[in-house]
Design a protein around this motif. Structure first.
Motif, PDB file in Angstrom:
ATOM      1  N   ILE A  59     -18.641  40.990  -1.093  1.00 44.06           N
ATOM      2  CA  ILE A  59     -18.544  41.155  -2.542  1.00 44.06           C
ATOM      3  C   ILE A  59     -19.915  41.463  -3.132  1.00 44.06           C
ATOM      4  O   ILE A  59     -20.073  42.363  -3.959  1.00 44.06           O
ATOM      5  N   ALA A  60     -20.929  40.716  -2.709  1.00 45.30           N
ATOM      6  CA  ALA A  60     -22.282  40.930  -3.246  1.00 45.30           C
ATOM      7  C   ALA A  60     -22.803  42.319  -2.926  1.00 45.30           C
ATOM      8  O   ALA A  60     -23.506  42.933  -3.741  1.00 45.30           O
ATOM      9  N   SER A  61     -22.455  42.859  -1.756  1.00 48.76           N
ATOM     10  CA  SER A  61     -22.963  44.178  -1.386  1.00 48.76           C
ATOM     11  C   SER A  61     -22.363  45.285  -2.239  1.00 48.76           C
ATOM     12  O   SER A  61     -22.914  46.386  -2.298  1.00 48.76           O
ATOM     13  N   VAL A  62     -21.264  45.011  -2.916  1.00 53.07           N
ATOM     14  CA  VAL A  62     -20.669  45.974  -3.829  1.00 53.07           C
ATOM     15  C   VAL A  62     -21.100  45.681  -5.269  1.00 53.07           C
ATOM     16  O   VAL A  62     -21.491  46.578  -6.012  1.00 53.07           O
ATOM     17  N   VAL A  63     -21.044  44.419  -5.657  1.00 52.67           N
ATOM     18  CA  VAL A  63     -21.267  44.044  -7.050  1.00 52.67           C
ATOM     19  C   VAL A  63     -22.728  44.185  -7.477  1.00 52.67           C
ATOM     20  O   VAL A  63     -23.014  44.674  -8.572  1.00 52.67           O
ATOM     21  N   VAL A  64     -23.662  43.789  -6.640  1.00 52.32           N
ATOM     22  CA  VAL A  64     -25.069  43.804  -7.040  1.00 52.32           C
ATOM     23  C   VAL A  64     -25.581  45.219  -7.312  1.00 52.32           C
ATOM     24  O   VAL A  64     -26.165  45.469  -8.369  1.00 52.32           O
ATOM     25  N   PRO A  65     -25.377  46.193  -6.401  1.00 53.09           N
ATOM     26  CA  PRO A  65     -25.825  47.552  -6.744  1.00 53.09           C
ATOM     27  C   PRO A  65     -25.126  48.105  -7.991  1.00 53.09           C
ATOM     28  O   PRO A  65     -25.738  48.806  -8.800  1.00 53.09           O
ATOM     29  N   LEU A  66     -23.855  47.768  -8.152  1.00 53.95           N
ATOM     30  CA  LEU A  66     -23.126  48.206  -9.344  1.00 53.95           C
ATOM     31  C   LEU A  66     -23.743  47.598 -10.599  1.00 53.95           C
ATOM     32  O   LEU A  66     -23.960  48.289 -11.599  1.00 53.95           O
ATOM     33  N   TYR A  67     -24.039  46.321 -10.560  1.00 55.22           N
ATOM     34  CA  TYR A  67     -24.660  45.639 -11.698  1.00 55.22           C
ATOM     35  C   TYR A  67     -26.021  46.251 -12.019  1.00 55.22           C
ATOM     36  O   TYR A  67     -26.349  46.501 -13.183  1.00 55.22           O
ATOM     37  N   ILE A  68     -26.817  46.506 -10.983  1.00 59.46           N
ATOM     38  CA  ILE A  68     -28.137  47.119 -11.190  1.00 59.46           C
ATOM     39  C   ILE A  68     -27.982  48.495 -11.838  1.00 59.46           C
ATOM     40  O   ILE A  68     -28.666  48.826 -12.804  1.00 59.46           O
ATOM     41  N   ALA A  69     -27.063  49.301 -11.313  1.00 55.25           N
ATOM     42  CA  ALA A  69     -26.869  50.652 -11.836  1.00 55.25           C
ATOM     43  C   ALA A  69     -26.365  50.632 -13.275  1.00 55.25           C
ATOM     44  O   ALA A  69     -26.780  51.444 -14.096  1.00 55.25           O
ATOM     45  N   GLU A  70     -25.490  49.711 -13.589  1.00 57.78           N
ATOM     46  CA  GLU A  70     -24.922  49.656 -14.932  1.00 57.78           C
ATOM     47  C   GLU A  70     -25.918  49.152 -15.970  1.00 57.78           C
ATOM     48  O   GLU A  70     -25.801  49.470 -17.140  1.00 57.78           O
ATOM     49  N   ASN A  71     -26.886  48.340 -15.573  1.00 48.66           N
ATOM     50  CA  ASN A  71     -27.819  47.759 -16.532  1.00 48.66           C
ATOM     51  C   ASN A  71     -29.179  48.440 -16.546  1.00 48.66           C
ATOM     52  O   ASN A  71     -30.081  47.985 -17.236  1.00 48.66           O
TER      53      ASN A  71
END
Length: 186
Positions: free
Chosen positions: A27-39
């Protein structure tokens, strides 16, 4: 790698632990890059996501180094991991809300403006990354090397350290491959 002073009493608990950790890492390997990209700003996204991967590779190398130098002190290594995990859990309550989520609330629907191609590519890459088996290789490197020949414990840990070093170097070398448009936003 070496025989433990604390023999395994059952297989169920370590298996459950590996499942929970694997699920969390997936989950972290998907969510963290997504969070970084979105913010992040458009001209910073590629660089920030790259640094996320760089720090993962660095963390893997530090874990291998720790195993190499503190092989017999596994409880100490476990405690260090626990301390960092609790620290991250505490910081989780202070991260800002995703900026796109705020924008989506203003729009009519969640999928408005979302490209089905982008969604497919994102999901495909995330699933492919997890089923490729690289996490298994990273976690069980000493055991995998032990199956290929009669190595000493020190040799196995050194080979793991070499793999972690190569992983970090390849991550550094991949930075120029990130398209300029992603890195600079142009």
């Amino acid at each position: 790698v070496s025989q433990s002073r604390y023999p395994l009493q059952n297989v169920e608990m370590p298996s459950l632990g590996r499942f929970v950790v694997g699920f969390g890492v997936g989950i972290a390997s998907v969510v963290v890059p997504l969070y970084i990209a979105e913010n992040s700003l458009p001209n910073e996204r590629g660089r920030l996501v790259f640094f996320h991967q760089l720090f993962i590779s660095l963390g893997i190398l530090v874990a291998y180094l720790s195993s190499f130098f503190f092989e017999e002190k596994w409880a100490f290594l476990f405690l260090i991991g626990l301390i960092f995990s609790l620290f991250q859990l505490g910081l989780l309550f202070f991260i800002p809300e995703i900026q796109r989520k705020k924008r989506i609330k203003k729009e009519e629907g969640f999928f408005k403006g979302l490209s089905s191609r982008a969604l497919f590519v994102g999901l495909f890459l995330s699933v492919f990354q997890q089923i490729s088996g690289i996490n298994t290789v990273i976690y069980y490197t000493p055991h995998i090397f032990s199956l290929s020949g009669p190595f000493s414990t020190e040799d196995l840990l050194f080979l793991s350290l070499a793999l972690g070093t190569i992983n970090l170097l390849v991550t550094f070398l991949s930075f120029p491959l990130v398209p300029i448009s992603i890195v600079t936003g142009k």
